[in-house]
Structures are given as structure tokens and as C-alpha cells.
Design an enzyme around this catalytic site. Structure first.
Site, short mmCIF file in Angstrom:
data_model
loop_
_atom_site.label_atom_id
_atom_site.label_comp_id
_atom_site.label_asym_id
_atom_site.label_seq_id
_atom_site.Cartn_x
_atom_site.Cartn_y
_atom_site.Cartn_z
N ASP A 85 4.17 2.25 -12.14
CA ASP A 85 3.79 2.56 -10.75
C ASP A 85 5.00 2.32 -9.84
O ASP A 85 4.93 1.55 -8.90
CB ASP A 85 2.59 1.66 -10.38
CG ASP A 85 1.97 2.06 -9.05
OD1 ASP A 85 2.30 3.14 -8.55
OD2 ASP A 85 1.15 1.28 -8.52
N ASP A 126 -3.45 8.25 -2.82
CA ASP A 126 -2.54 7.12 -2.64
C ASP A 126 -1.13 7.72 -2.68
O ASP A 126 -0.59 7.98 -3.74
CB ASP A 126 -2.78 6.14 -3.79
CG ASP A 126 -1.76 5.01 -3.82
OD1 ASP A 126 -0.91 4.95 -2.92
OD2 ASP A 126 -1.83 4.21 -4.77
N SER A 143 -5.57 7.05 -7.22
CA SER A 143 -4.73 5.85 -7.24
C SER A 143 -3.36 6.11 -7.85
O SER A 143 -3.24 6.71 -8.92
CB SER A 143 -5.47 4.79 -8.09
OG SER A 143 -4.55 3.88 -8.64
N GLY A 144 -2.34 5.63 -7.18
CA GLY A 144 -0.98 5.76 -7.71
C GLY A 144 -0.83 5.00 -9.02
O GLY A 144 -0.20 5.49 -9.97
N LEU A 145 -1.43 3.82 -9.06
CA LEU A 145 -1.36 3.02 -10.28
C LEU A 145 -2.01 3.78 -11.45
O LEU A 145 -1.44 3.90 -12.54
CB LEU A 145 -2.07 1.67 -10.06
CG LEU A 145 -2.30 0.84 -11.31
CD1 LEU A 145 -0.97 0.39 -11.92
CD2 LEU A 145 -3.17 -0.38 -11.00
N GLU A 150 1.97 3.62 2.48
CA GLU A 150 2.16 2.18 2.67
C GLU A 150 3.54 1.90 3.23
O GLU A 150 4.51 2.63 2.93
CB GLU A 150 1.93 1.44 1.34
CG GLU A 150 2.87 1.85 0.23
CD GLU A 150 2.39 1.38 -1.15
OE1 GLU A 150 1.36 1.92 -1.63
OE2 GLU A 150 3.03 0.51 -1.75
N ARG A 189 -1.17 2.06 5.46
CA ARG A 189 -1.48 0.85 4.68
C ARG A 189 -0.49 -0.26 5.01
O ARG A 189 0.73 -0.07 4.96
CB ARG A 189 -1.43 1.21 3.19
CG ARG A 189 -1.34 0.03 2.25
CD ARG A 189 -1.63 0.52 0.85
NE ARG A 189 -1.12 -0.36 -0.17
CZ ARG A 189 -1.26 -0.13 -1.47
NH1 ARG A 189 -1.89 0.97 -1.88
NH2 ARG A 189 -0.77 -0.97 -2.34
N HIS A 231 -4.01 -4.61 2.87
CA HIS A 231 -4.04 -5.02 1.48
C HIS A 231 -3.75 -6.51 1.36
O HIS A 231 -3.01 -7.08 2.16
CB HIS A 231 -3.01 -4.21 0.70
CG HIS A 231 -3.35 -4.08 -0.77
ND1 HIS A 231 -4.58 -4.38 -1.28
CD2 HIS A 231 -2.60 -3.66 -1.83
CE1 HIS A 231 -4.59 -4.16 -2.58
NE2 HIS A 231 -3.39 -3.72 -2.94
N LYS A 243 8.73 2.55 -4.52
CA LYS A 243 7.90 1.36 -4.33
C LYS A 243 7.56 0.70 -5.67
O LYS A 243 7.77 1.29 -6.74
CB LYS A 243 6.62 1.68 -3.57
CG LYS A 243 5.94 2.90 -3.99
CD LYS A 243 4.73 2.87 -4.86
CE LYS A 243 4.25 1.85 -5.75
NZ LYS A 243 2.77 1.83 -5.73
N ASN A 257 4.28 -1.62 -7.47
CA ASN A 257 2.88 -1.98 -7.25
C ASN A 257 2.79 -3.33 -6.54
O ASN A 257 3.56 -4.25 -6.83
CB ASN A 257 2.14 -2.03 -8.60
CG ASN A 257 0.66 -2.29 -8.40
OD1 ASN A 257 0.23 -3.43 -8.26
ND2 ASN A 257 -0.11 -1.21 -8.35
N SER A 258 1.83 -3.43 -5.63
CA SER A 258 1.72 -4.62 -4.78
C SER A 258 1.47 -5.90 -5.57
O SER A 258 1.74 -6.99 -5.07
CB SER A 258 0.57 -4.43 -3.79
OG SER A 258 0.77 -3.25 -3.06
N ASP A 260 1.70 6.49 -1.93
CA ASP A 260 2.78 5.49 -1.99
C ASP A 260 3.47 5.40 -0.62
O ASP A 260 2.80 5.19 0.38
CB ASP A 260 3.76 5.83 -3.12
CG ASP A 260 3.10 5.67 -4.50
OD1 ASP A 260 2.05 5.00 -4.56
OD2 ASP A 260 3.61 6.23 -5.48
C1 SPV Z 1 -3.34 1.92 -6.31
O1 SPV Z 1 -4.49 2.02 -6.72
O2 SPV Z 1 -2.39 2.48 -6.84
C2 SPV Z 1 -3.05 1.06 -5.18
C3 SPV Z 1 -3.84 -0.11 -4.98
O3 SPV Z 1 -2.09 1.33 -4.50
S1 SPV Z 1 -3.02 -1.38 -5.70
O4 SPV Z 1 -2.77 -1.07 -7.08
O5 SPV Z 1 -3.92 -2.51 -5.52
O6 SPV Z 1 -1.78 -1.59 -4.97
MG MG Z 2 -0.81 2.54 -5.32
#
Ligand code: SPV
Ligand code: MG
Length: 544
Positions: free
Chosen positions: A57, A84, A45-47, A113, A158, A189, A119, A121-122, A86
Site C-alpha cells: 500500500d 480511497d 480501499s487502497g490497502l 489524505e 482525510r 483517522h 504514501k 499505510n497509516s 491516497d
Molecule cells: C484503506 O483502506 O486503504 C485505508 C484505511 O486507507 S487504512 O488502511 O486504515 O489507512
Molecule cells: Mg488507504
């Protein structure tokens, strides 16, 4: 059974008719934990990766820092990792390089994505986030697919349309284009707390390509709902970093408050558990296999029975080998040198003032006739503890560690160490001069040299000796046999008690057995006189 490639494992997870699950990991140890829990794959996971670096992130960690960490994760696991990625860290060109690097490092796939670099975080102001141009993003997917060399490497596209406030139509338009551009699966997502968006998408998408979801916000949805909707893969996206943070905060708070470890000790993983997760057992096994196997049965036999003729005053109370050099007895230095080469079994043949030999971790055998016998009698006393792999040396030796290391690296049946840099005018005691098949050419690669004879004379009719045997030899199985046979043969001779190690080597050579010579150039000394002792002080200065 051959292990399936990680790329193939990931492809099968995506294609599987079952609903599959992968869990977030953010470093090597958490990746191992995911695998051990039974998951078939890992979400890098990027986060979570940013969080474990302590940054946001927002592409604050560079892509190479991410890839380095994912490499650690891949190295310690056998299940596939979906990174991930990004937005692909740039344009199509950056994507190409990313895919090549990920393949090299054992990562099975990447998810990108359709947003803009850098980017966000969503879940942070998603509606304000700008989406990527569809054509540009299609080019990026195609560039990634064209760069992979492993057919099963997966690129997941994504869709961030819902996050950015768009509807299902836009989400589908994008998914169709990305699929047509080569994406192996579509991740849709949603930041809603209910699954409506992704369920609507799943209905319309109708399994045109595997569908992946991240139910972080709509987590209360029963998993069966995803199954019924035909979802392929669920990503539990951040739950290990969150549980780790919670546990660390609690432990830190507790230790700070209590100023003791007593309260936390039983609530946290043991150090042993950390060692286990690091694979400490495997290293121990490998050490037995690669480091010790040829050496662990080595026994050092140290000849230390004599008083030391040139040192009468100093050896009133103790044998020569117990004379301190820079505060440490000669024998202790020798035993330490052995330990450094993993020779754990050290036997000392003692005689004169044997009761004063006070060095830990050694065995002692006695030569009761030390006063009127010689080296071979002492060696014979150690006969019951002979091993195939054996180093025999004099107890008054000092040498740089590489000397014994070189001897331990020899795989010959019988090997002796000869100093080609000797000075016969200043040698004390009764030097053993070595005549060899060739002189030392000081090549870096170790010449193949055989011993021809040992002599008390530094010069012979053929010229000067090639060196001085330093009083150190090593046997392997056949060498031990030669040594024992020579001892047996010489034991019948009436002057056995006066014979030395040189006579033994000469006997072996005369039988036609090859005795390998390793040349050194100084870096050792033996202690036979007060002058030697002073030199020994200088030689060991600064050594531990
Ligand atoms: C991540 O886990 O970094 C994701 C999912 O991209 S989210 O954090 O839900 O965007
Ligand atoms: Mg991410």
C-alpha cells in the site's frame, strides 16, 4: 422509477441524519457481494486494492491500474463507490485528471489524505509519516472540486494528523482549512485502539461538515458511541480482503495436504454461485433476446432423397448425403453449419437408403416415392413441419459458413443465395441459373437485387445468367405463405413429380412476389460427380 445517480446517493449518505456504513471491496466480485449484503455504498480501499494485486500500500500499483479495477467494481454495482485516492497520486494537476476519470467511470467520490506521495499505510509507522503542506493540499482539493462536472461528486478530505502524532488542535486546523477549500466531508483517522481521538475531534468539529471514520483499530467500540458522537459515515475498511485471504489460505492448505477436493468441496462457494455473481443469468436472457430470438424458430429443411445419379458406384450402400468428405459425411457437415448459425431444428427429407442416414440431432421425414418423384414432391413431404422461419437447401451442399450467416441476416420474406462467380462450362449436375434485376457489382454493402427467374440455361436472349442459385433459400412468415401457395398451385399440375425448386421460385416470382438475391462469389460447391467429390475434399481440407 429512475435510479438515483451514484454521486447523489453518496452525497445523501454523507448528509443523512442516520449513521451510515460502507464496506470495503477490492474487485468486481467483492463489490457485488457488498451490494448484495445490503450496504448502501462501497469503500474502494487502497490497502485492499493493493493487496489483491499482491503489492504494498505504497502507491506501487499505478493510479490507472486502480481506476481500471474501480471501473470493474462500478460496472457491476448500483451503489456508490468512494475511492480511497491516497494522496491524489500527485499534485493538484494529477488530482484534476483523477476526478475527471473517476466521473467517467461511474465512481461517486474520492477521499484524499493529507500526506506525501508515495504514501504509506497509516498503520505502518504512522508517527514517522510526514503531512502535506496545508495550503498545497487545499489547492489540490479545490482543483478536484473545480474539475467535477457532476455537482454531487464528493471529495472527502482525510486528516492524518493523529496518525502522524499531532493533536486535536492540528487535526481541527487542517479540517477547517480543507472544508473551506471545498471538501464535502472530513475523514478523521486514528490508529488508537480506543475511540478517544475521534470522539474528541467529533465534539470539537460539531458537525461543520459530515464526519467519516474508519474504526479498524478501535473496532471494539459499540457502534452506538459513533452514533451519539454525530458521526455520519463509518467505513469498514478492509474486512472482505481479510476474510478472503483467510478462506483462501485455508482452502489452499487443505487441498495441498489432502491431494483431493473432497474435503473442501462442501466448504467453499459452488461454481454455480460464482456464475450467479457474474450475472450468467442475465447473459442467458440477453442471448435469448438478441441472439436467438429471430433465429431460434428457424428450421432447416434439407432435401436428401435422391441417390445421386453421377455417383452410382459410391451410392450402392448409402444415399449421396452420407458420402464422406475428408472423413465426415456431407450431411453431418451441413448440420454442423446449421448449428453454427443457431439453427437447432434440422429436418432431412430422406428417400433412397434412408435407413443409412446416421447423423445425430436431426429429424427425418420420408419421401416414399423418391425413385419416381422430384424435389417439390420431397419438399411437400416436409409440409407438416414447415415453419415461418425456414431455410430450405439441398443436402449435397458444401459452403463457407458466411454463406449461411448472410442468409440468416436477411430480414426479407424470401431470400435466395446466388453465386455470381459460376462457370457454366464446369458446373456439374443440373445447374439452376439465376437471372436477376441487376448484376453483382461486388459492393461491400449488399445490393438490393431481386430474382427474375431460374433457368436451366446459362444464356438467354438477353445475355448470360447473373449467377447460379446454389440451392439455398430462406423464408419468413410471408415467404412461407408464398411457398406453400406455390406448392398448392403446382401440385395440380400433371408433371408435379418432375418439378424442381427452380420451378417453385419461378412460380413465386411470376405471382409478383419479391425474391431477394444475396450474391456470393464462389466459396461453395455441390456434389454431383466423382470430380466434385475430389474437389470437395480440397474444399474442406483443414476445416473442422
Ligand atoms: C484503506 O483502506 O486503504 C485505508 C484505511 O486507507 S487504512 O488502511 O486504515 O489507512
Ligand atoms: Mg488507504
Amino acid at each position: 422509477m429512475p435510479v438515483m445517480r451514484k454521486t447523489t446517493q453518496l452525497r445523501r449518505l454523507l448528509a443523512s441524519r442516520e449513521l451510515e456504513f460502507i464496506l470495503e471491496a477490492h474487485n468486481g466480485i467483492s463489490a457485488r457481494i457488498v451490494e448484495e449484503a445490503g450496504f448502501k455504498g462501497i469503500w474502494a480501499s487502497g490497502l485492499a486494492l493493493s493487496a489483491q494485486f499482491g503489492v504494498r500500500d505504497n502507491n506501487e500499483a499505478s493510479w490507472t491500474q486502480v481506476v481500471d479495477m474501480v471501473e470493474f467494481m462500478s460496472d457491476v454495482t448500483r451503489i456508490p463507490i468512494l475511492l480511497d485516492g491516497d494522496t491524489g497520486y500527485g499534485n493538484f494537476n494529477n488530482m484534476r485528471r483523477l476526478v475527471r476519470k473517476l466521473e467517467q467511470r461511474g465512481v461517486a467520490g474520492v477521499c484524499i489524505e493529507d500526506k506525501l506521495f508515495p504514501k504509506t499505510n497509516s498503520f505502518i509507522d504512522g508517527e514517522r509519516q510526514e503531512l502535506a503542506d496545508v495550503d498545497e493540499f487545499c489547492g489540490k482539493i479545490a482543483a478536484g472540486k473545480d474539475s467535477q462536472t457532476d455537482d454531487d461528486f464528493c471529495v472527502v478530505a482525510r486528516i492524518e494528523a493523529y496518525i502522524a502524532g499531532w493533536d486535536t488542535r492540528e487535526a481541527l486546523r487542517r479540517a477547517s482549512a480543507f472544508h473551506a477549500a471545498g471538501a464535502d466531508a472530513i475523514l478523521v483517522h486514528s490508529a488508537w485502539s480506543t475511540p478517544e481521538q475521534i470522539l474528541e475531534f467529533a465534539r470539537e468539529w460539531a458537525n461543520r461538515a459530515p464526519l467519516v471514520i474508519v474504526p479498524t483499530k478501535y473496532y471494539s467500540t459499540p457502534t452506538q458511541v459513533f452514533r451519539d458522537a454525530g458521526v455520519s459515515l463509518v467505513i469498514w475498511a478492509n474486512h472482505l480482503i481479510r476474510s478472503a485471504v483467510d478462506a483462501m489460505q485455508e482452502t489452499a492448505r487443505q487441498i495441498h495436504a489432502d491431494q483431493t477436493l473432497v474435503t473442501v468441496e462442501d466448504q467453499i462457494a459452488s461454481v454455480k454461485e460464482i456464475f450467479r455473481l457474474q450475472g450468467a443469468d442475465e447473459l442467458a436472457q440477453a442471448e435469448r433476446r438478441y441472439l436467438y430470438e429471430s433465429r431460434r424458430d428457424t428450421r432447416a429443411v434439407i432435401l436428401a432423397a435422391t441417390r445421386g445419379d453421377g455417383l452410382d458406384d459410391l451410392t450402392q450402400e448409402r444415399p449421396k448425403v452420407m458420402l464422406p468428405v475428408n472423413g465426415k459425411p456431407l450431411l453431418k457437415r451441413l448440420v454442423e453449419r446449421c448449428r453454427k448459425q443457431q439453427i437447432d431444428s434440422v429436418t432431412v427429407v430422406a428417400g433412397y437408403k434412408a435407413e443409412h442416414i446416421d447423423v445425430g440431432g436431426i429429424d427425418i421425414v420420408h419421401n416414399p416415392r423418391y425413385a419416381d418423384s422430384g424435389e417439390l414432391t420431397s419438399l411437400n413431404c416436409a409440409r407438416p413441419i414447415f415453419r415461418d422461419d425456414m431455410v430450405v437447401m439441398y443436402g449435397d451442399l458444401l459452403f463457407r459458413s458466411y454463406v449461411l450467416r448472410g442468409l440468416m441476416e436477411s430480414d426479407r420474406d424470401l431470400t435466395v443465395v446466388v453465386d455470381s462467380h459460376y462457370n457454366s462450362a464446369t458446373s456439374s449436375g443440373k445447374p439452376d441459373y439465376a437471372y436477376c434485376s441487376v448484376a453483382d457489382d461486388r459492393s461491400l454493402w449488399g445490393q438490393d437485387v431481386l430474382l427474375e427467374r431460374i433457368s436451366p440455361d446459362a444464356h438467354s436472349a438477353d445475355g448470360a445468367a447473373h449467377g447460379r442459385w446454389i440451392g439455398m433459400l430462406r423464408t419468413r412468415a410471408r415467404g412461407r405463405e408464398w411457398l406453400e401457395n406455390a406448392l398448392d398451385a403446382l401440385a395440380d399440375s400433371p408433371d408435379f413429380d418432375r418439378l424442381g425448386m427452380g420451378d417453385l421460385l419461378n412460380h413465386i416470382v411470376a405471382r409478383g412476389h419479391p425474391v431477394r438475391v444475396i450474391y456470393i462469389h464462389g466459396h461453395w460447391l455441390d456434389v454431383n460427380s466423382i470430380r466434385d467429390l475430389e474437389q470437395a475434399g480440397r474444399f474442406t481440407a483443414g476445416q473442422r
